[in-house]
Scaffold this motif. Structure first.
Motif, PDB file in Angstrom:
ATOM      1  N   MET A  19     -67.193  93.460  44.863  1.00 44.96           N
ATOM      2  CA  MET A  19     -65.749  93.554  44.713  1.00 44.96           C
ATOM      3  C   MET A  19     -65.084  92.758  45.838  1.00 44.96           C
ATOM      4  O   MET A  19     -65.455  92.856  46.992  1.00 44.96           O
ATOM      5  CB  MET A  19     -65.325  95.022  44.764  1.00 44.96           C
ATOM      6  N   THR A  20     -64.094  91.978  45.490  1.00 47.05           N
ATOM      7  CA  THR A  20     -63.384  91.206  46.501  1.00 47.05           C
ATOM      8  C   THR A  20     -62.133  91.951  46.936  1.00 47.05           C
ATOM      9  O   THR A  20     -61.570  92.744  46.196  1.00 47.05           O
ATOM     10  CB  THR A  20     -62.970  89.823  45.959  1.00 47.05           C
ATOM     11  N   THR A  21     -61.703  91.677  48.134  1.00 47.84           N
ATOM     12  CA  THR A  21     -60.480  92.281  48.629  1.00 47.84           C
ATOM     13  C   THR A  21     -59.292  91.447  48.167  1.00 47.84           C
ATOM     14  O   THR A  21     -59.435  90.281  47.781  1.00 47.84           O
ATOM     15  CB  THR A  21     -60.473  92.346  50.165  1.00 47.84           C
ATOM     16  N   ARG A  22     -58.104  92.026  48.249  1.00 48.95           N
ATOM     17  CA  ARG A  22     -56.903  91.281  47.905  1.00 48.95           C
ATOM     18  C   ARG A  22     -56.759  90.067  48.843  1.00 48.95           C
ATOM     19  O   ARG A  22     -56.387  88.980  48.407  1.00 48.95           O
ATOM     20  CB  ARG A  22     -55.661  92.161  47.983  1.00 48.95           C
ATOM     21  N   THR A  23     -57.081  90.253  50.106  1.00 48.07           N
ATOM     22  CA  THR A  23     -57.003  89.152  51.064  1.00 48.07           C
ATOM     23  C   THR A  23     -57.878  87.990  50.617  1.00 48.07           C
ATOM     24  O   THR A  23     -57.442  86.832  50.623  1.00 48.07           O
ATOM     25  CB  THR A  23     -57.420  89.636  52.468  1.00 48.07           C
ATOM     26  N   GLU A  24     -59.092  88.283  50.207  1.00 45.90           N
ATOM     27  CA  GLU A  24     -60.010  87.231  49.737  1.00 45.90           C
ATOM     28  C   GLU A  24     -59.486  86.569  48.476  1.00 45.90           C
ATOM     29  O   GLU A  24     -59.569  85.334  48.327  1.00 45.90           O
ATOM     30  CB  GLU A  24     -61.397  87.820  49.482  1.00 45.90           C
TER      31      GLU A  24
END
Length: 96
Positions: free
Chosen positions: A1-6
């Motif tokens: 899962m990616t972060t919103r920042t990424e």
């Protein structure tokens, strides 16, 4: 899962090919906002709702400040629809 920042970083890099990109999560400064608990897409205590962006891109050359802002907001439309609440912008063309 990616972060919103990424995700934001990846979207902006793909869309604007920036010479410089600095993205800072300022959500901790806004943690007491009531809307975080009430609006769809805003989970409590997870952050990733308020950011500060400084970006330099050749794509901004000849564009007004409003046009630059609109372009970034359009590129990040899906993030705004999924919980991104605020984005402070400092957008420049090379040499500015």
């Amino acid at each position: 899962m990616t972060t919103r920042t990424e995700r934001i970083h990846a979207i902006l890099t793909a869309e604007f090919a920036p010479e410089a990109l600095e993205l800072k999560d300022d959500s901790h400064k806004h943690a007491k906002h009531a809307h975080r608990m009430e609006q769809v897409g805003h989970a409590p205590n997870v952050g990733e709702t308020h950011y500060r962006l400084a970006m330099v891109s050749a794509r901004f050359a000849g564009q007004t400040r409003v046009a630059r802002s609109r372009a970034v907001h359009e590129a990040l439309d899906a993030e705004f629809k999924s919980g991104l609440h605020a984005l402070a912008l400092d957008l420049k063309a090379p040499g500015e």
